[in-house]
Enzyme design. Structure first.
Site, PDB file in Angstrom:
ATOM      1  N   ASP A 191       0.877  -1.179   0.000  1.00  0.00           N
ATOM      2  CA  ASP A 191       0.000   0.000   0.000  1.00  0.00           C
ATOM      3  C   ASP A 191       0.911   1.225   0.000  1.00  0.00           C
ATOM      4  OD1 ASP A 191      -2.430   1.550   0.314  1.00  0.00           O
ATOM      5  OD2 ASP A 191      -1.790   1.913   2.369  1.00  0.00           O
ATOM      6  N   SER A 192       0.294   2.402  -0.164  1.00  0.00           N
ATOM      7  CA  SER A 192       1.083   3.627  -0.121  1.00  0.00           C
ATOM      8  C   SER A 192       1.561   3.946   1.299  1.00  0.00           C
ATOM      9  CB  SER A 192       0.247   4.799  -0.640  1.00  0.00           C
ATOM     10  OG  SER A 192      -0.859   4.982   0.213  1.00  0.00           O
TER      11      SER A 192
ATOM     12  N   TYR B 247      -0.592   8.565  -2.590  1.00  0.00           N
ATOM     13  CA  TYR B 247      -0.645   8.274  -4.029  1.00  0.00           C
ATOM     14  C   TYR B 247      -1.832   8.994  -4.695  1.00  0.00           C
ATOM     15  CZ  TYR B 247       2.513   4.136  -3.738  1.00  0.00           C
ATOM     16  OH  TYR B 247       3.567   3.275  -3.577  1.00  0.00           O
ATOM     17  N   GLY B 248      -2.896   9.125  -3.911  1.00  0.00           N
ATOM     18  CA  GLY B 248      -4.199   9.482  -4.503  1.00  0.00           C
ATOM     19  C   GLY B 248      -4.308  10.868  -5.085  1.00  0.00           C
TER      20      GLY B 248
ATOM     21  N   CYS C   7      -4.176  -1.440  -2.030  1.00  0.00           N
ATOM     22  CA  CYS C   7      -4.245  -0.005  -2.294  1.00  0.00           C
ATOM     23  C   CYS C   7      -5.182   0.201  -3.479  1.00  0.00           C
ATOM     24  CB  CYS C   7      -2.849   0.525  -2.611  1.00  0.00           C
ATOM     25  SG  CYS C   7      -2.843   2.292  -2.976  1.00  0.00           S
ATOM     26  N   ASN C   8      -6.311   0.823  -3.216  1.00  0.00           N
ATOM     27  CA  ASN C   8      -7.290   1.078  -4.283  1.00  0.00           C
ATOM     28  C   ASN C   8      -6.690   1.953  -5.377  1.00  0.00           C
ATOM     29  OD1 ASN C   8     -10.318   0.360  -3.183  1.00  0.00           O
ATOM     30  ND2 ASN C   8      -8.921   0.865  -1.529  1.00  0.00           N
ATOM     31  N   THR C   9      -5.929   2.957  -4.960  1.00  0.00           N
ATOM     32  CA  THR C   9      -5.382   3.913  -5.926  1.00  0.00           C
ATOM     33  C   THR C   9      -4.413   3.219  -6.873  1.00  0.00           C
ATOM     34  OG1 THR C   9      -5.563   5.580  -4.196  1.00  0.00           O
ATOM     35  CG2 THR C   9      -4.251   6.160  -6.119  1.00  0.00           C
TER      36      THR C   9
ATOM     37  N   GLU D  60      -2.234   8.953   8.154  1.00  0.00           N
ATOM     38  CA  GLU D  60      -0.768   8.781   8.264  1.00  0.00           C
ATOM     39  C   GLU D  60      -0.217   9.565   9.459  1.00  0.00           C
ATOM     40  OE1 GLU D  60       1.602   6.943   6.241  1.00  0.00           O
ATOM     41  OE2 GLU D  60      -0.159   5.925   5.445  1.00  0.00           O
TER      42      GLU D  60
ATOM     43  N   CYS E 296     -10.749   3.183  -0.047  1.00  0.00           N
ATOM     44  CA  CYS E 296      -9.333   3.459   0.212  1.00  0.00           C
ATOM     45  C   CYS E 296      -9.013   2.703   1.484  1.00  0.00           C
ATOM     46  CB  CYS E 296      -9.107   4.957   0.408  1.00  0.00           C
ATOM     47  SG  CYS E 296      -7.457   5.350   1.026  1.00  0.00           S
ATOM     48  N   THR E 297      -7.930   1.954   1.470  1.00  0.00           N
ATOM     49  CA  THR E 297      -7.650   1.084   2.619  1.00  0.00           C
ATOM     50  C   THR E 297      -7.220   1.867   3.867  1.00  0.00           C
ATOM     51  OG1 THR E 297      -5.446   0.706   1.708  1.00  0.00           O
ATOM     52  CG2 THR E 297      -7.127  -0.972   1.262  1.00  0.00           C
ATOM     53  N   HIS E 298      -6.970   3.162   3.705  1.00  0.00           N
ATOM     54  CA  HIS E 298      -6.707   3.983   4.895  1.00  0.00           C
ATOM     55  C   HIS E 298      -8.001   4.295   5.661  1.00  0.00           C
ATOM     56  CE1 HIS E 298      -2.772   4.805   3.100  1.00  0.00           C
ATOM     57  NE2 HIS E 298      -2.413   5.447   4.190  1.00  0.00           N
TER      58      HIS E 298
END
Ligand code: DGL
Length: 272
Positions: A13-14, A45-46, A76-78, A155, A185-187
């Site tokens: 992931d990012s 990333y997004g 990571c969806n993005t 983050e 979004c996995t965040h």
């Protein structure tokens, strides 16, 4: 057991977001060894261009391949939205990604077909969720909304405070009549409490992490490469400070089951 079966699974992931996926994989597949890469040094990333995200995705995958993984989870969806399935599948190892899993889950749980998706600007702009959910539910009335400040808040460890609640209100108060919202979004599962408070009880939140873990389990079984049943180990890699990553990861997961090491993904860019 095939030789490949004893190899680890790579997850990327990012940044911290993919840990929401790792957590579900760990619950469902307690014996598998896991290698996690969070690209916090290049996150988010997004808000970047498709081309830049694709390059980051390529180096993330090559970094994991250098650890001899048997399968990859694009958590990571993005990365998945900007790269596409064909690109993700072009590295010679099986891949599962969060977008397919989240779309299937939303199509399954929505009663009215009025489905919302929140994600990064790049994910929403790609239109991938709208296409994949509508392919599964022709009655779908789709609403997509980009929430660019959510990833930096996660983050930073600001998962539930008044600033995060205010940002959430700004993004979601006008989202309209939906019965299902995909956390695209996995965040975003880190912000689940704040998001649920904002939307109230009538909206089901879809976190694709569980569905991805289930898809991974099926994939390993179907390919005959399932690993041990218990005692799996993990190693965590980050492109930013290992201490910061470890601190935030432990706030989320509790004591980590493996070391956190710093690595530079750019070193893997040219490799095959
Ligand atoms: N967790 C990533 C996703 O699922 C976040 C992307 C970002 O870094 O902006 O899209």
């Amino acid at each position: 057991m095939k030789k490949t079966a004893s190899k680890p699974i790579g997850i990327f992931d990012s940044g911290l977001g993919g840990l929401t996926v790792l957590q579900e994989i760990r619950k469902l597949l307690p014996g598998e060894d896991l290698i996690y890469f969070g690209d916090s040094g290049r996150a988010p990333y997004g808000t970047k261009s498709t081309e830049t995200v694709r390059k980051c995705t390529e180096s993330d995958i090559k970094l994991l391949l250098s650890k001899d993984v048997k399968a990859i989870v694009a958590a990571c969806n993005t990365a998945a939205a900007c790269s596409g399935r064909e690109f993700l599948e072009s590295f010679g190892v099986p891949v599962v990604d969060v977008i397919r899993a989240g779309s299937e889950e939303a199509a399954r749980v929505s009663k009215t077909g009025r489905i919302g998706v929140i994600g990064t600007p790049a994910t929403i702009k790609s239109g991938i969720y709208e296409r994949s959910i509508k392919a599964l539910r022709s009655d779908c009335v789709f609403t997509g909304r980009a929430c660019p400040l959510f990833v930096p808040l996660v983050e930073e460890g600001w998962w539930d405070n008044e600033i995060t609640a205010a940002v959430c209100h700004k993004y979601l108060s006008g989202i309209g009549d939906i019965d299902t919202l995909v956390l695209g979004c996995t965040h975003y599962p880190y912000l689940e409490k704040v998001i649920a408070r904002e939307l109230g009880e009538g909206v089901t939140l879809v976190n694709s992490a569980k569905a991805v873990a289930a898809q991974l389990k099926n994939l390993l079984e179907d390919s005959g490469i399932s690993g041990k049943k218990r005692g799996g180990k993990a190693a965590y890699y980050t492109s930013d400070s290992a201490e910061k990553f470890a601190g935030l990861a432990e706030m989320f997961l509790g004591k980590l089951d493996g070391p956190v090491l710093r690595v530079d993904p750019e070193d893997f860019m040219g490799k095959q």
